[in-house]
Design a protein around this motif. Sequence first.
Motif, PDB file in Angstrom:
ATOM      1  N   LEU A 237      -5.956   9.764  -6.788  1.00 24.21           N
ATOM      2  CA  LEU A 237      -5.940   8.358  -7.202  1.00 24.21           C
ATOM      3  C   LEU A 237      -6.922   8.099  -8.327  1.00 24.21           C
ATOM      4  O   LEU A 237      -8.018   8.656  -8.344  1.00 24.21           O
ATOM      5  CB  LEU A 237      -6.274   7.448  -6.030  1.00 24.21           C
ATOM      6  CG  LEU A 237      -5.402   7.589  -4.797  1.00 24.21           C
ATOM      7  CD1 LEU A 237      -5.906   6.668  -3.696  1.00 24.21           C
ATOM      8  CD2 LEU A 237      -3.956   7.296  -5.121  1.00 24.21           C
TER       9      LEU A 237
ATOM     10  N   THR B 214       0.811  -1.221   0.000  1.00 19.91           N
ATOM     11  CA  THR B 214       0.000   0.000   0.000  1.00 19.91           C
ATOM     12  C   THR B 214       0.842   1.266   0.000  1.00 19.91           C
ATOM     13  O   THR B 214       0.470   2.256  -0.630  1.00 19.91           O
ATOM     14  CB  THR B 214      -0.957  -0.004   1.213  1.00 19.91           C
ATOM     15  OG1 THR B 214      -1.833  -1.113   1.086  1.00 19.91           O
ATOM     16  CG2 THR B 214      -1.785   1.256   1.291  1.00 19.91           C
TER      17      THR B 214
ATOM     18  N   THR C  37      -3.856   2.221  -3.813  1.00 18.84           N
ATOM     19  CA  THR C  37      -5.114   1.528  -4.098  1.00 18.84           C
ATOM     20  C   THR C  37      -5.120   0.098  -3.542  1.00 18.84           C
ATOM     21  O   THR C  37      -6.172  -0.532  -3.475  1.00 18.84           O
ATOM     22  CB  THR C  37      -5.387   1.514  -5.617  1.00 18.84           C
ATOM     23  OG1 THR C  37      -4.259   0.974  -6.293  1.00 18.84           O
ATOM     24  CG2 THR C  37      -5.673   2.915  -6.130  1.00 18.84           C
TER      25      THR C  37
ATOM     26  N   TRP D  90      -8.971   5.080  -9.532  1.00 18.29           N
ATOM     27  CA  TRP D  90      -9.405   3.728  -9.170  1.00 18.29           C
ATOM     28  C   TRP D  90      -9.849   3.038 -10.457  1.00 18.29           C
ATOM     29  O   TRP D  90     -10.951   3.236 -10.919  1.00 18.29           O
ATOM     30  CB  TRP D  90     -10.538   3.783  -8.158  1.00 18.29           C
ATOM     31  CG  TRP D  90     -10.102   4.339  -6.832  1.00 18.29           C
ATOM     32  CD1 TRP D  90     -10.086   5.641  -6.471  1.00 18.29           C
ATOM     33  CD2 TRP D  90      -9.584   3.604  -5.748  1.00 18.29           C
ATOM     34  NE1 TRP D  90      -9.601   5.764  -5.204  1.00 18.29           N
ATOM     35  CE2 TRP D  90      -9.294   4.531  -4.723  1.00 18.29           C
ATOM     36  CE3 TRP D  90      -9.341   2.261  -5.506  1.00 18.29           C
ATOM     37  CZ2 TRP D  90      -8.768   4.152  -3.492  1.00 18.29           C
ATOM     38  CZ3 TRP D  90      -8.818   1.885  -4.273  1.00 18.29           C
ATOM     39  CH2 TRP D  90      -8.548   2.813  -3.297  1.00 18.29           C
TER      40      TRP D  90
END
Length: 132
Positions: free
Chosen positions: A128, A67, A72, A130
């Motif tokens: 981020l 991580t 993610t 995803w």
Amino acid sequence: MTEKYLPLVAEVPLFSELLEKTKDCMVSSLPLKEWKGLLSEARKASAAEKEPVREAAARAIVTACGTWQTPTNALGFCFYGAAAMAYHQAGTAETKETYDMLATKELEQILASLKQVKTAPDEQAAKLQWNC
């Protein structure tokens, strides 16, 4: 993680070593290349595990360690951790409803743990994507 998931794979020292080496790498006292080799080895060991409790716990540890480089992974850690505890508590012959209930309880505990260590919103926070 060390109190919940690590004891479920205590007979495999590779996973506790990975946790320690991840901490070392995060503070630059271990080269990234060496850490990545250990992470790869631990991933292979977790994938080779045949017993559901140990497999899920091993995957939770490996995913959590990854991580810090791949944020993610946090979602995968939560799911593997929830599966590990559900199988640990109920065995492998229960109903879907039982596993869902136990996994939900573990996810609630993970969320509470995350809330304890959260920081204030950061204008420089990572953005981020995803892709799932």
